[in-house]
Design a protein around this motif. Structure first.
Motif, PDB file in Angstrom:
ATOM      1  N   GLN A  96       0.832  -1.188   0.000  1.00  0.00           N
ATOM      2  CA  GLN A  96       0.000   0.000   0.000  1.00  0.00           C
ATOM      3  C   GLN A  96       0.875   1.251   0.000  1.00  0.00           C
ATOM      4  N   LEU A  97       0.208   2.419  -0.164  1.00  0.00           N
ATOM      5  CA  LEU A  97       0.951   3.671  -0.234  1.00  0.00           C
ATOM      6  C   LEU A  97       1.771   3.897   1.029  1.00  0.00           C
ATOM      7  N   ARG A  98       1.233   3.519   2.175  1.00  0.00           N
ATOM      8  CA  ARG A  98       1.975   3.714   3.433  1.00  0.00           C
ATOM      9  C   ARG A  98       3.263   2.898   3.435  1.00  0.00           C
ATOM     10  N   HIS A  99       3.231   1.722   2.811  1.00  0.00           N
ATOM     11  CA  HIS A  99       4.448   0.913   2.739  1.00  0.00           C
ATOM     12  C   HIS A  99       5.508   1.596   1.883  1.00  0.00           C
ATOM     13  N   TYR A 100       5.076   2.154   0.750  1.00  0.00           N
ATOM     14  CA  TYR A 100       6.035   2.851  -0.123  1.00  0.00           C
ATOM     15  C   TYR A 100       6.595   4.095   0.564  1.00  0.00           C
ATOM     16  N   ARG A 101       5.742   4.790   1.312  1.00  0.00           N
ATOM     17  CA  ARG A 101       6.240   5.970   2.049  1.00  0.00           C
ATOM     18  C   ARG A 101       7.320   5.560   3.047  1.00  0.00           C
ATOM     19  N   LEU A 102       7.084   4.447   3.743  1.00  0.00           N
ATOM     20  CA  LEU A 102       8.065   3.995   4.727  1.00  0.00           C
ATOM     21  C   LEU A 102       9.363   3.576   4.050  1.00  0.00           C
ATOM     22  N   ILE A 103       9.286   2.799   2.991  1.00  0.00           N
ATOM     23  CA  ILE A 103      10.494   2.367   2.279  1.00  0.00           C
ATOM     24  C   ILE A 103      11.297   3.574   1.809  1.00  0.00           C
ATOM     25  N   HIS A 104      10.600   4.568   1.247  1.00  0.00           N
ATOM     26  CA  HIS A 104      11.275   5.775   0.766  1.00  0.00           C
ATOM     27  C   HIS A 104      11.936   6.522   1.920  1.00  0.00           C
ATOM     28  N   ALA A 105      11.241   6.628   3.040  1.00  0.00           N
ATOM     29  CA  ALA A 105      11.789   7.362   4.185  1.00  0.00           C
ATOM     30  C   ALA A 105      13.002   6.653   4.776  1.00  0.00           C
ATOM     31  N   ILE A 106      12.958   5.317   4.889  1.00  0.00           N
ATOM     32  CA  ILE A 106      14.110   4.577   5.426  1.00  0.00           C
ATOM     33  C   ILE A 106      15.300   4.700   4.483  1.00  0.00           C
ATOM     34  N   ALA A 107      15.049   4.598   3.181  1.00  0.00           N
ATOM     35  CA  ALA A 107      16.147   4.695   2.214  1.00  0.00           C
ATOM     36  C   ALA A 107      16.796   6.065   2.273  1.00  0.00           C
ATOM     37  N   ALA A 147      10.418   6.884  10.984  1.00  0.00           N
ATOM     38  CA  ALA A 147       9.172   6.934  11.758  1.00  0.00           C
ATOM     39  C   ALA A 147       8.832   8.370  12.132  1.00  0.00           C
ATOM     40  N   ASP A 148       9.855   9.134  12.547  1.00  0.00           N
ATOM     41  CA  ASP A 148       9.614  10.546  12.888  1.00  0.00           C
ATOM     42  C   ASP A 148       9.095  11.313  11.671  1.00  0.00           C
ATOM     43  N   ARG A 149       9.687  11.069  10.510  1.00  0.00           N
ATOM     44  CA  ARG A 149       9.262  11.774   9.303  1.00  0.00           C
ATOM     45  C   ARG A 149       7.799  11.473   8.970  1.00  0.00           C
ATOM     46  N   LEU A 150       7.371  10.241   9.196  1.00  0.00           N
ATOM     47  CA  LEU A 150       6.001   9.841   8.869  1.00  0.00           C
ATOM     48  C   LEU A 150       5.041  10.058  10.022  1.00  0.00           C
ATOM     49  N   ALA A 151       5.555  10.587  11.152  1.00  0.00           N
ATOM     50  CA  ALA A 151       4.720  10.861  12.336  1.00  0.00           C
ATOM     51  C   ALA A 151       4.051   9.596  12.853  1.00  0.00           C
ATOM     52  N   ILE A 152       4.823   8.503  12.907  1.00  0.00           N
ATOM     53  CA  ILE A 152       4.338   7.267  13.517  1.00  0.00           C
ATOM     54  C   ILE A 152       5.381   6.801  14.529  1.00  0.00           C
ATOM     55  N   SER A 153       5.017   5.842  15.375  1.00  0.00           N
ATOM     56  CA  SER A 153       5.964   5.343  16.368  1.00  0.00           C
ATOM     57  C   SER A 153       6.953   4.381  15.705  1.00  0.00           C
ATOM     58  N   GLN A 154       8.102   4.215  16.364  1.00  0.00           N
ATOM     59  CA  GLN A 154       9.094   3.295  15.811  1.00  0.00           C
ATOM     60  C   GLN A 154       8.582   1.857  15.793  1.00  0.00           C
ATOM     61  N   PRO A 155       7.884   1.392  16.855  1.00  0.00           N
ATOM     62  CA  PRO A 155       7.335   0.025  16.778  1.00  0.00           C
ATOM     63  C   PRO A 155       6.350  -0.138  15.618  1.00  0.00           C
ATOM     64  N   ALA A 193       6.427   1.500  12.778  1.00  0.00           N
ATOM     65  CA  ALA A 193       7.232   1.446  11.560  1.00  0.00           C
ATOM     66  C   ALA A 193       7.882   0.080  11.404  1.00  0.00           C
ATOM     67  N   SER A 194       8.351  -0.494  12.528  1.00  0.00           N
ATOM     68  CA  SER A 194       8.989  -1.813  12.478  1.00  0.00           C
ATOM     69  C   SER A 194       7.980  -2.880  12.050  1.00  0.00           C
ATOM     70  N   ARG A 195       6.755  -2.808  12.595  1.00  0.00           N
ATOM     71  CA  ARG A 195       5.727  -3.774  12.203  1.00  0.00           C
ATOM     72  C   ARG A 195       5.376  -3.638  10.715  1.00  0.00           C
ATOM     73  N   MET A 196       5.309  -2.393  10.224  1.00  0.00           N
ATOM     74  CA  MET A 196       4.962  -2.158   8.829  1.00  0.00           C
ATOM     75  C   MET A 196       6.040  -2.719   7.906  1.00  0.00           C
ATOM     76  N   LEU A 197       7.301  -2.503   8.266  1.00  0.00           N
ATOM     77  CA  LEU A 197       8.389  -3.042   7.458  1.00  0.00           C
ATOM     78  C   LEU A 197       8.355  -4.563   7.494  1.00  0.00           C
ATOM     79  N   GLY A 198       8.014  -5.142   8.643  1.00  0.00           N
ATOM     80  CA  GLY A 198       7.889  -6.595   8.741  1.00  0.00           C
ATOM     81  C   GLY A 198       6.802  -7.122   7.815  1.00  0.00           C
ATOM     82  N   GLU A 199       5.708  -6.377   7.680  1.00  0.00           N
ATOM     83  CA  GLU A 199       4.636  -6.788   6.762  1.00  0.00           C
ATOM     84  C   GLU A 199       5.156  -6.866   5.326  1.00  0.00           C
TER      85      GLU A 199
END
Length: 306
Positions: A9-20, A29-37, A39-45
């Motif tokens: 989903q779009l949230r997954h692409y946002r996270l991948i882009h932000a980590i890269a 996680a800070d950039r996307l205004a979500i908690s680190q846990p 973000a970790s769960r989303m990357l695990g998905e």
């Protein structure tokens, strides 16, 4: 597209882009205004769906795996496209881009539409403008068929105006144009009898401009011209005037455009009794939505009419 990728989903692409870009899960996680846990769960998905690691974990941060590099690159392109799309939608809603289709009789096109477009361009980023110039019957037909957003024309006698809104009107003044050095160009205010015997370059029979001048000649008991060049082309009109002693009835706005200060240019004849044509109107379809850009242009022209 494979099933694993289709689940991203779009949230997954946002996270991948932000980590890269940041190299850190916490910074992403800070950039996307979500908690680190979270973000970790989303990357695990993502990695579970793909059955592959997207980022390599290192003491100093994270960097994309080969498959992660592909996803990060495409995520950047996707997010960039979405940003451009959002800006385009915002500009469209604000009337700074889009399409407008307007029709006008010649005088209205020169005197109202062109100045309005000049004002519109002051803050318009991407406009696709279509201007139809022609007789009122054609313009009303185009409006009826939804080929024009609004028109500036006279109302044909057989038009059913119940489906239209008339938003303004303007009486149209006329001028007689000749070449510099014409036998009448140095004369004072002229009676209609003075133009008898000269050829005309004019629109076809039945047009308001021609009808108005023919009526003026009849009222003054002056013979109608025996030699007439019928044309709707302004270029043909100008060419004929430069090369002959013909006289061209035109609207005041057109005369202002084609009569310049050059010594060998065109001139208007001073007439003792000016001729006015029936007014043209600003007309749009009732209950028909037009683009915000067209609404802006309509508003500028309507303001000029009032």
């Amino acid at each position: 597209m494979s099933d694993p990728l289709s689940r991203l989903q779009l949230r997954h692409y946002r996270l991948i882009h932000a980590i890269a870009e940041t190299g850190q899960l916490s910074l992403a996680a800070d950039r996307l205004a979500i908690s680190q846990p979270a973000a970790s769960r989303m990357l695990g998905e993502v990695e579970r769906d793909l059955h592959a690691e997207v980022f390599e974990r290192h003491p100093k941060g994270m960097r994309p795996t080969p498959i992660g590099g592909v996803l990060a690159r495409r995520a950047g392109a996707l997010l960039s496209d979405l940003e451009v799309t959002a800006l385009e939608v915002q500009a469209f809603r604000a009337g700074r881009s889009g399409t407008v289709r307007v029709g006008a009789v010649t005088g209205a096109a020169v005197g109202l539409v062109v100045p309005a477009l000049r004002r519109l361009r002051e803050d318009v980023s991407d406009a696709d403008v279509h201007v139809q110039v022609g007789p009122s019957v054609q313009l009303m037909a185009a409006l009826t068929e939804d080929k024009r957003d609004f028109v500036l024309c006279r109302v044909p006698p057989d038009a059913d105006m119940r489906e239209f809104d008339v938003l303004g009107r303007r009486a149209e003044e006329t001028r007689l144009v000749v070449r510099a050095g014409h036998p009448l160009s140095a004369a004072g205010p002229l009676p209609y009898a003075a133009i008898a015997g000269f050829a005309w370059v004019v629109q076809a029979r039945g047009t308001p401009l021609r009808e108005a001048f023919q009526a003026a000649l009849r009222d003054a008991r002056v013979a109608q011209p025996s030699e007439v060049i019928n044309t709707t082309s302004l270029l043909v009109t100008i060419a004929c005037l430069h090369s002959t002693d013909a006289i061209a009835p035109v609207s005041r706005e057109v005369a202002q455009v084609i009569c310049g200060p050059a010594p060998d240019g065109l001139r208007t004849l001073p007439m003792a009794t000016p001729v006015e044509m029936p007014p043209y109107h600003l007309i749009r379809r009732k209950d028909r939505q037009i683009s915000p850009l067209a609404e802006r242009l309509l508003g500028i022209i309507r303001q000029a009419l009032t």
